[in-house]
Design a protein around this motif. Structure first.
Motif, PDB file in Angstrom:
ATOM      1  N   UNK A 272       0.830  -1.215   0.000  1.00  0.00           N
ATOM      2  CA  UNK A 272       0.000   0.000   0.000  1.00  0.00           C
ATOM      3  C   UNK A 272       0.853   1.248   0.000  1.00  0.00           C
ATOM      4  N   UNK A 273       1.848   1.304   0.895  1.00  0.00           N
ATOM      5  CA  UNK A 273       2.725   2.465   1.005  1.00  0.00           C
ATOM      6  C   UNK A 273       4.145   1.973   1.241  1.00  0.00           C
ATOM      7  N   UNK A 274       5.144   2.744   0.801  1.00  0.00           N
ATOM      8  CA  UNK A 274       6.545   2.394   1.012  1.00  0.00           C
ATOM      9  C   UNK A 274       7.372   3.670   0.905  1.00  0.00           C
ATOM     10  N   UNK A 275       8.140   3.981   1.981  1.00  0.00           N
ATOM     11  CA  UNK A 275       8.980   5.163   1.946  1.00  0.00           C
ATOM     12  C   UNK A 275       9.112   5.815   3.315  1.00  0.00           C
ATOM     13  N   UNK A 276       9.621   7.061   3.301  1.00  0.00           N
ATOM     14  CA  UNK A 276       9.846   7.766   4.571  1.00  0.00           C
ATOM     15  C   UNK A 276       8.541   7.987   5.346  1.00  0.00           C
ATOM     16  N   UNK A 277       8.671   7.986   6.695  1.00  0.00           N
ATOM     17  CA  UNK A 277       7.501   8.212   7.550  1.00  0.00           C
ATOM     18  C   UNK A 277       7.994   8.710   8.916  1.00  0.00           C
ATOM     19  N   UNK A 278       7.276   9.684   9.494  1.00  0.00           N
ATOM     20  CA  UNK A 278       7.635  10.259  10.781  1.00  0.00           C
ATOM     21  C   UNK A 278       7.606   9.184  11.870  1.00  0.00           C
ATOM     22  N   UNK A 279       8.613   9.177  12.730  1.00  0.00           N
ATOM     23  CA  UNK A 279       8.721   8.208  13.821  1.00  0.00           C
ATOM     24  C   UNK A 279       9.315   6.891  13.363  1.00  0.00           C
ATOM     25  N   UNK A 280       8.954   6.373  12.193  1.00  0.00           N
ATOM     26  CA  UNK A 280       9.486   5.098  11.684  1.00  0.00           C
ATOM     27  C   UNK A 280      10.789   5.287  10.883  1.00  0.00           C
ATOM     28  N   UNK A 281      11.064   6.493  10.493  1.00  0.00           N
ATOM     29  CA  UNK A 281      12.177   6.703   9.576  1.00  0.00           C
ATOM     30  C   UNK A 281      11.768   6.286   8.172  1.00  0.00           C
ATOM     31  N   UNK A 282      11.689   5.015   7.941  1.00  0.00           N
ATOM     32  CA  UNK A 282      11.127   4.428   6.707  1.00  0.00           C
ATOM     33  C   UNK A 282      10.089   3.394   7.114  1.00  0.00           C
ATOM     34  N   UNK A 283       9.044   3.216   6.250  1.00  0.00           N
ATOM     35  CA  UNK A 283       7.975   2.294   6.587  1.00  0.00           C
ATOM     36  C   UNK A 283       7.423   1.639   5.333  1.00  0.00           C
ATOM     37  N   UNK A 284       6.889   0.402   5.497  1.00  0.00           N
ATOM     38  CA  UNK A 284       6.217  -0.337   4.413  1.00  0.00           C
ATOM     39  C   UNK A 284       4.913  -0.878   4.983  1.00  0.00           C
ATOM     40  N   UNK A 285       3.798  -0.671   4.233  1.00  0.00           N
ATOM     41  CA  UNK A 285       2.489  -1.212   4.603  1.00  0.00           C
ATOM     42  C   UNK A 285       2.088  -2.221   3.522  1.00  0.00           C
ATOM     43  N   UNK A 286       1.722  -3.437   3.971  1.00  0.00           N
ATOM     44  CA  UNK A 286       1.297  -4.490   3.035  1.00  0.00           C
ATOM     45  C   UNK A 286      -0.081  -4.979   3.459  1.00  0.00           C
TER      46      UNK A 286
ATOM     47  N   UNK B 209      12.662  -5.108   2.380  1.00  0.00           N
ATOM     48  CA  UNK B 209      13.506  -4.029   2.906  1.00  0.00           C
ATOM     49  C   UNK B 209      14.747  -4.637   3.564  1.00  0.00           C
ATOM     50  N   UNK B 210      15.680  -3.750   3.912  1.00  0.00           N
ATOM     51  CA  UNK B 210      16.873  -4.140   4.669  1.00  0.00           C
ATOM     52  C   UNK B 210      16.817  -3.472   6.047  1.00  0.00           C
ATOM     53  N   UNK B 211      17.012  -4.291   7.096  1.00  0.00           N
ATOM     54  CA  UNK B 211      16.841  -3.829   8.470  1.00  0.00           C
ATOM     55  C   UNK B 211      17.786  -2.667   8.776  1.00  0.00           C
ATOM     56  N   UNK B 212      17.255  -1.691   9.582  1.00  0.00           N
ATOM     57  CA  UNK B 212      18.067  -0.521   9.919  1.00  0.00           C
ATOM     58  C   UNK B 212      17.746   0.045  11.294  1.00  0.00           C
ATOM     59  N   UNK B 213      18.110   1.328  11.470  1.00  0.00           N
ATOM     60  CA  UNK B 213      17.965   2.017  12.754  1.00  0.00           C
ATOM     61  C   UNK B 213      17.459   3.437  12.514  1.00  0.00           C
ATOM     62  N   UNK B 214      16.566   3.595  11.523  1.00  0.00           N
ATOM     63  CA  UNK B 214      16.058   4.923  11.186  1.00  0.00           C
ATOM     64  C   UNK B 214      14.910   5.309  12.127  1.00  0.00           C
ATOM     65  N   UNK B 215      14.659   6.640  12.225  1.00  0.00           N
ATOM     66  CA  UNK B 215      13.534   7.153  13.028  1.00  0.00           C
ATOM     67  C   UNK B 215      13.829   7.077  14.526  1.00  0.00           C
ATOM     68  N   UNK B 216      12.749   6.956  15.302  1.00  0.00           N
ATOM     69  CA  UNK B 216      12.864   6.889  16.767  1.00  0.00           C
ATOM     70  C   UNK B 216      13.238   5.470  17.162  1.00  0.00           C
TER      71      UNK B 216
ATOM     72  N   UNK C 244      11.517   1.393  10.567  1.00  0.00           N
ATOM     73  CA  UNK C 244      12.912   1.657  10.951  1.00  0.00           C
ATOM     74  C   UNK C 244      13.941   1.051   9.981  1.00  0.00           C
ATOM     75  N   UNK C 245      13.508   0.533   8.823  1.00  0.00           N
ATOM     76  CA  UNK C 245      14.480  -0.120   7.919  1.00  0.00           C
ATOM     77  C   UNK C 245      15.472   0.887   7.331  1.00  0.00           C
ATOM     78  N   UNK C 246      16.626   0.363   6.951  1.00  0.00           N
ATOM     79  CA  UNK C 246      17.662   1.182   6.341  1.00  0.00           C
ATOM     80  C   UNK C 246      17.338   1.465   4.871  1.00  0.00           C
ATOM     81  N   UNK C 247      16.795   0.481   4.177  1.00  0.00           N
ATOM     82  CA  UNK C 247      16.494   0.658   2.750  1.00  0.00           C
ATOM     83  C   UNK C 247      15.200  -0.045   2.409  1.00  0.00           C
TER      84      UNK C 247
END
Length: 301
Positions: free
Chosen positions: A216-230, A261-268, A242-245
């Motif tokens: 549904x959605x994929x990309x930057x998001x407040x608090x998550x850094x990056x987010x994907x909705x399926x 995605x690739x796991x990361x440390x983005x956002x809060x 919070x994924x890196x890519x």
């Protein structure tokens, strides 16, 4: 048939028996009858008048026609006559000369009949061989085409069977991060609702779609850094944060186990991990504990 000659034609003595042979003895007549037949031969010569010489020829019983023709040809050849000459004499200067061959009239030519027959047989055999070869080539082509069609059909069946087997063996639900460590559960945390679970793993660890669905959605998001909705077949939505890519795009169809995605440390975030949520019935639906949702689908954490 008539021939023209200036003088009577003489028949060789060894082939002629004079008329007085009728007086021979009965034994001689019987022996002669066994060996030959006497055939009267008439040669007509001159123009406006006829001169006739009759001789009796000894001809073998087996081939009288051929010997008769040979005698006639020999007689005409000795006389060296031409119908054209007679026509020229009768008709004057305007007459046309045309030689007539008794051999041709009797159908006896210079062509070697056995050789001609052999040549005809060879041509017939060659034609028959050509037909057999063409038929065999056509049959072999048909057999090859049928074998190729069967091979193609067998390959399609095998591929379909392999695809069906792989589909049957494919899991319908998977853990979003393989080998991850559960660091935070669903519930109240620091005075607020922690609406998901945290799965810690090294940076850039692959993150997988938990089940078949559509992005549904994929990309930057407040608090998550990056987010994907399926969104999945039953309408539920899974969330990955919070994924890196991010490796997928909105509208993309994914299956359980596809890397999104690739796991990361983005956002809060306080360290590399996946924040995973489940919304029942849609993006704005109730947020529930992901652990029972996964367990109900055969995945344990």
């Amino acid at each position: 048939m008539a021939g023209v000659a200036a003088d009577p034609v003489e028949i060789p003595g060894d082939a002629v028996t004079e008329a007085d042979t009728a007086d021979d003895t009965a034994d001689g007549a019987a022996e002669a009858a066994d060996e030959a037949e006497r055939v009267p031969v008439t040669v007509v010569a001159g123009h406006g008048r006829h001169r006739q010489i009759v001789r009796l020829l000894r001809l073998p019983r087996r081939r009288p026609a051929i010997y008769l023709a040979a005698a006639l040809v020999g007689a005409v050849g000795v006389g060296s006559f031409s119908i054209g000459d007679r026509v020229a004499q009768a008709g004057g200067p305007g007459a046309v000369s045309h030689s007539v061959s008794v051999a041709e009239e009797l159908g006896i030519g210079d062509q070697d009949l056995p050789a001609a027959a052999e040549a005809a047989t060879l041509r017939s055999d060659a034609a028959m061989l050509g037909e057999v070869t063409a038929s065999r080539n056509a049959r072999e082509a048909e057999e090859a085409a049928a074998a190729q069609a069967q091979a193609d059909a067998d390959r399609v069946v095998l591929e379909a069977a392999a695809t069906a087997a792989a589909e049957a063996a494919r899991p319908r639900t998977v853990l979003p991060v393989a080998g991850a460590r559960l660091t935070s559960t669903f519930g109240s945390r620091w005075g607020t609702l922690h609406a998901g679970i945290d799965l810690a793993a090294p940076m850039l660890t692959p993150e997988y779609a938990a089940a078949d669905g559509v992005v549904l959605e994929a990309g930057p998001a407040s608090g998550y850094g990056n987010v994907v909705y399926i969104q999945h077949e039953n309408g539920d939505v899974t969330v990955y944060g919070h994924m890196e890519e991010v490796l997928v795009q909105p509208g993309q169809v994914v299956r359980a186990g596809d890397t999104v995605a690739l796991l990361g440390n983005r956002g809060q975030s306080t360290g590399p991990h996946l924040h995973f949520e489940v919304h029942v019935g849609g993006l704005g639906g109730e947020k529930i504990d992901p652990i029972p949702w996964l367990r109900d689908r055969g995945v344990a954490i």
